[in-house]
Design a protein around this motif. Sequence first.
Motif, PDB file in Angstrom:
ATOM      1  N   PRO A  11     -73.558 -69.401   4.477  1.00 19.78           N
ATOM      2  CA  PRO A  11     -72.895 -70.648   4.079  1.00 19.78           C
ATOM      3  C   PRO A  11     -71.401 -70.507   3.799  1.00 19.78           C
ATOM      4  O   PRO A  11     -70.609 -71.383   4.163  1.00 19.78           O
ATOM      5  N   GLU A  12     -71.004 -69.426   3.154  1.00 18.38           N
ATOM      6  CA  GLU A  12     -69.588 -69.293   2.812  1.00 18.38           C
ATOM      7  C   GLU A  12     -68.705 -69.188   4.049  1.00 18.38           C
ATOM      8  O   GLU A  12     -67.491 -69.371   3.963  1.00 18.38           O
ATOM      9  N   TRP A  53     -69.637 -70.948   7.210  1.00 23.52           N
ATOM     10  CA  TRP A  53     -69.633 -72.219   7.940  1.00 23.52           C
ATOM     11  C   TRP A  53     -69.208 -73.425   7.107  1.00 23.52           C
ATOM     12  O   TRP A  53     -68.814 -74.462   7.670  1.00 23.52           O
ATOM     13  N   GLU A  54     -69.247 -73.299   5.793  1.00 21.58           N
ATOM     14  CA  GLU A  54     -68.920 -74.459   4.960  1.00 21.58           C
ATOM     15  C   GLU A  54     -67.508 -74.977   5.187  1.00 21.58           C
ATOM     16  O   GLU A  54     -67.281 -76.194   5.159  1.00 21.58           O
ATOM     17  N   ASP A  55     -66.557 -74.092   5.427  1.00 22.12           N
ATOM     18  CA  ASP A  55     -65.180 -74.558   5.635  1.00 22.12           C
ATOM     19  C   ASP A  55     -64.619 -74.132   6.993  1.00 22.12           C
ATOM     20  O   ASP A  55     -63.427 -73.918   7.157  1.00 22.12           O
ATOM     21  N   TRP A  56     -65.514 -73.999   7.965  1.00 18.67           N
ATOM     22  CA  TRP A  56     -65.082 -73.725   9.335  1.00 18.67           C
ATOM     23  C   TRP A  56     -65.435 -74.904  10.221  1.00 18.67           C
ATOM     24  O   TRP A  56     -66.537 -75.453  10.132  1.00 18.67           O
ATOM     25  N   THR A  57     -64.497 -75.287  11.109  1.00 15.93           N
ATOM     26  CA  THR A  57     -64.729 -76.422  11.999  1.00 15.93           C
ATOM     27  C   THR A  57     -64.548 -75.991  13.449  1.00 15.93           C
ATOM     28  O   THR A  57     -63.451 -75.562  13.844  1.00 15.93           O
ATOM     29  N   HIS A 115     -61.519 -65.827  10.633  1.00 13.58           N
ATOM     30  CA  HIS A 115     -62.013 -66.594   9.483  1.00 13.58           C
ATOM     31  C   HIS A 115     -63.103 -65.826   8.739  1.00 13.58           C
ATOM     32  O   HIS A 115     -63.117 -65.789   7.505  1.00 13.58           O
ATOM     33  N   VAL A 116     -63.991 -65.193   9.514  1.00 11.11           N
ATOM     34  CA  VAL A 116     -65.057 -64.391   8.903  1.00 11.11           C
ATOM     35  C   VAL A 116     -64.462 -63.277   8.050  1.00 11.11           C
ATOM     36  O   VAL A 116     -64.925 -63.006   6.934  1.00 11.11           O
ATOM     37  N   ASP A 117     -63.424 -62.649   8.562  1.00 13.23           N
ATOM     38  CA  ASP A 117     -62.785 -61.577   7.795  1.00 13.23           C
ATOM     39  C   ASP A 117     -62.160 -62.106   6.507  1.00 13.23           C
ATOM     40  O   ASP A 117     -62.258 -61.475   5.448  1.00 13.23           O
ATOM     41  N   LYS A 118     -61.532 -63.261   6.580  1.00 14.65           N
ATOM     42  CA  LYS A 118     -60.917 -63.847   5.376  1.00 14.65           C
ATOM     43  C   LYS A 118     -61.966 -64.158   4.311  1.00 14.65           C
ATOM     44  O   LYS A 118     -61.707 -64.023   3.117  1.00 14.65           O
ATOM     45  N   LYS A 119     -63.144 -64.555   4.771  1.00 10.93           N
ATOM     46  CA  LYS A 119     -64.204 -64.921   3.816  1.00 10.93           C
ATOM     47  C   LYS A 119     -64.944 -63.695   3.295  1.00 10.93           C
ATOM     48  O   LYS A 119     -65.345 -63.651   2.123  1.00 10.93           O
ATOM     49  N   LEU A 120     -65.172 -62.699   4.143  1.00 12.42           N
ATOM     50  CA  LEU A 120     -66.013 -61.557   3.771  1.00 12.42           C
ATOM     51  C   LEU A 120     -65.234 -60.261   3.569  1.00 12.42           C
ATOM     52  O   LEU A 120     -65.813 -59.273   3.098  1.00 12.42           O
ATOM     53  N   GLY A 125     -77.028 -81.606   4.845  1.00 10.03           N
ATOM     54  CA  GLY A 125     -77.990 -80.509   4.935  1.00 10.03           C
ATOM     55  C   GLY A 125     -78.458 -80.194   6.338  1.00 10.03           C
ATOM     56  O   GLY A 125     -79.381 -79.383   6.513  1.00 10.03           O
ATOM     57  N   LEU A 126     -77.823 -80.798   7.362  1.00 10.46           N
ATOM     58  CA  LEU A 126     -78.290 -80.567   8.728  1.00 10.46           C
ATOM     59  C   LEU A 126     -77.924 -79.173   9.226  1.00 10.46           C
ATOM     60  O   LEU A 126     -78.658 -78.583  10.017  1.00 10.46           O
ATOM     61  N   TYR A 127     -76.790 -78.645   8.791  1.00 17.40           N
ATOM     62  CA  TYR A 127     -76.444 -77.286   9.187  1.00 17.40           C
ATOM     63  C   TYR A 127     -77.508 -76.306   8.683  1.00 17.40           C
ATOM     64  O   TYR A 127     -77.977 -75.446   9.417  1.00 17.40           O
ATOM     65  N   SER A 128     -77.865 -76.443   7.438  1.00 16.65           N
ATOM     66  CA  SER A 128     -78.886 -75.555   6.864  1.00 16.65           C
ATOM     67  C   SER A 128     -80.197 -75.696   7.619  1.00 16.65           C
ATOM     68  O   SER A 128     -80.897 -74.710   7.884  1.00 16.65           O
ATOM     69  N   ALA A 129     -80.552 -76.936   7.984  1.00 18.73           N
ATOM     70  CA  ALA A 129     -81.795 -77.184   8.719  1.00 18.73           C
ATOM     71  C   ALA A 129     -81.750 -76.543  10.104  1.00 18.73           C
ATOM     72  O   ALA A 129     -82.737 -75.967  10.579  1.00 18.73           O
ATOM     73  N   ILE A 130     -80.594 -76.612  10.747  1.00 16.68           N
ATOM     74  CA  ILE A 130     -80.445 -76.020  12.073  1.00 16.68           C
ATOM     75  C   ILE A 130     -80.626 -74.508  12.012  1.00 16.68           C
ATOM     76  O   ILE A 130     -81.342 -73.910  12.823  1.00 16.68           O
ATOM     77  N   PHE A 131     -79.984 -73.873  11.024  1.00 11.14           N
ATOM     78  CA  PHE A 131     -80.093 -72.419  10.915  1.00 11.14           C
ATOM     79  C   PHE A 131     -81.515 -71.980  10.569  1.00 11.14           C
ATOM     80  O   PHE A 131     -81.973 -70.932  11.021  1.00 11.14           O
ATOM     81  N   GLN A 132     -82.215 -72.791   9.809  1.00  9.02           N
ATOM     82  CA  GLN A 132     -83.597 -72.458   9.494  1.00  9.02           C
ATOM     83  C   GLN A 132     -84.499 -72.710  10.699  1.00  9.02           C
ATOM     84  O   GLN A 132     -85.399 -71.912  10.987  1.00  9.02           O
ATOM     85  N   ARG A 133     -84.227 -73.792  11.420  1.00 13.54           N
ATOM     86  CA  ARG A 133     -85.043 -74.137  12.577  1.00 13.54           C
ATOM     87  C   ARG A 133     -84.941 -73.088  13.676  1.00 13.54           C
ATOM     88  O   ARG A 133     -85.932 -72.789  14.352  1.00 13.54           O
TER      89      ARG A 133
END
Length: 559
Positions: free
Chosen positions: A68-69, A71-75, A92-97, A232-240
């Motif tokens: 989540p950290e 995709w929450e602020d990535w477009t 972006h991934v590097d900046k977050k992690l 909550g659709l992003y979360s649903a997609i990743f779970q699906r």
Amino acid sequence: MLDYNPSLDVLIVGSGFAGIYQLYQLRKLGYSVHIFDSAGDTGGTWYWNCYPGARTDSAVPIYGFSIPEIWEDWTWTERFPGWKELRRYFDHVDKKLDVKKDISFDTRVVSAHWDSNSDRWIVTAENGRVARPRFLVICTGFASIPYVPNLKGLDSFEGICHHTARWPQEDVDMKDKRVGVIGTGATGVQVIQEIGKDVKHLAVFQRTPNLAIAMEQRKLSAEKHDKMKKDGLYSAIFQRRLQTATGHDRELYPKSFLDTTPEERRLHWEEAWAQGGVAFLITNYLDAGTKDEAIAEVYDFWRQKVHARVTDPVKAELLAPKIAPHPLAAKRASLEQTYYEVFNQPNVTLTDVSKYPIEEINPKGVRTADGVFHELDILVLATGFDITAGVTQMDIRGVDGTSVKEKWAEGVYSNLGMTIANFPNLFYAYGPQAPTAFSNGPTCIEIQCDWITKCIKYMMDNNLARIEPEIEAEKYWHQQIWETSKYGPWMKARGWYNNSNIPGKPFEPLNYAGGVATYAAYIEEKARKGYEGFIFSTRSATGQINRMDRKVEIEQKRH
């Protein structure tokens, strides 16, 4: 030699999706983890694949980390992002992690030898760096080592020549140049449709027609995706995507081709085709790739789509012949945007090298068996990959000194597509004998890396020195790879799905075809049963290695 942290817990090779996700999960547990990568930056395949038109064939947000950290602020800006946007994503991934602090770039691993005295791997890089980790995780992927066929005179060509997987970072100016492209797989399709409009002349050398599917690319609305996140659709997609056979958010149509009418089939296919991407494949009928009647009708539908777009009937027949070269889905689906329209241009020629092979390449161009000489300034090799070489490129040697390359010379043997007998504490992700090429990459990667993380934690928590698969478990998994593939359309074509694109390699399916969800459930069951199919060892105070009966003995020790 420069030693890197002699007490290192885990060394990872590769900093693409798998390497970064594995680093993230293991680092959260407090282990010392580091990555060696031959590239100059993160991204894995998206560092190396910077050729014209390179882009993903899975749609976003499915093609991305589920963290989540991130995709929450990535477009995302496109449904199928290109390599430049994917590079921005990895920044972006590097900046977050903050992953780069634990990565050594320009550090190509050349060997990894198991040291039974210390229960550690001795990993040596080309630049002289040496690491001695307890665990080694190979995250080089399945399409990392380019394959160049033995083309007579290739070395004599005086123009610019590059394999797409080793494209120059500074790019190549092709405008108004005479360009030849050898190969029409997924990469070839992307290059051809991208450069066709700019080059002076384009000579395409096709061995097998590509049964490419319309991508239906489009720009993405930031507002729409922000709302999807909030709802909550992003979360649903990743779970699906964990619940389907392909790791996407769609599933096969729950009906047999034989139970439908021609009209029903036509309407269903038109709807799936209009969706673009892999929808036409993964929402098709359950037996669309196994029943001869279904295979023929699906191909005829596809062929009509192509012929409607190509004006020259000769070229149309070469691109989509009356007799199918192989069933749809026998090779990895290529997604195209303007590929077929390129062949309507007067500056584009198409040579069938299955009929008129390349006889030689000389300093000025390519001569084919039909007597035609193609004078070229630039030669693009879109000739694919050696799939097993992602692991075997390194001199990895196990307990008895045998290398993985030697072990796999007559066929790939692994347990669960992640571990190899005789190679303790070695894992690999997104490679041979997993759902790999039959799935959305990040889905398969996260499933495997989560399992590897839990396994390492299990060993750390229980003071276990070694883990390696049983020989019988490897044999069983090898049988499962064949069992799940025996009716698959990919067994009816020559290509990297079955290891037949490389001369001298044994014909064998290289992917687990039982589906992502089934695979995830199966490997989790093995973990719940105390890692059934694996051998654990402990080391006594005197240094003696003792093999254990997995969970049983561990529980006895606890009590």
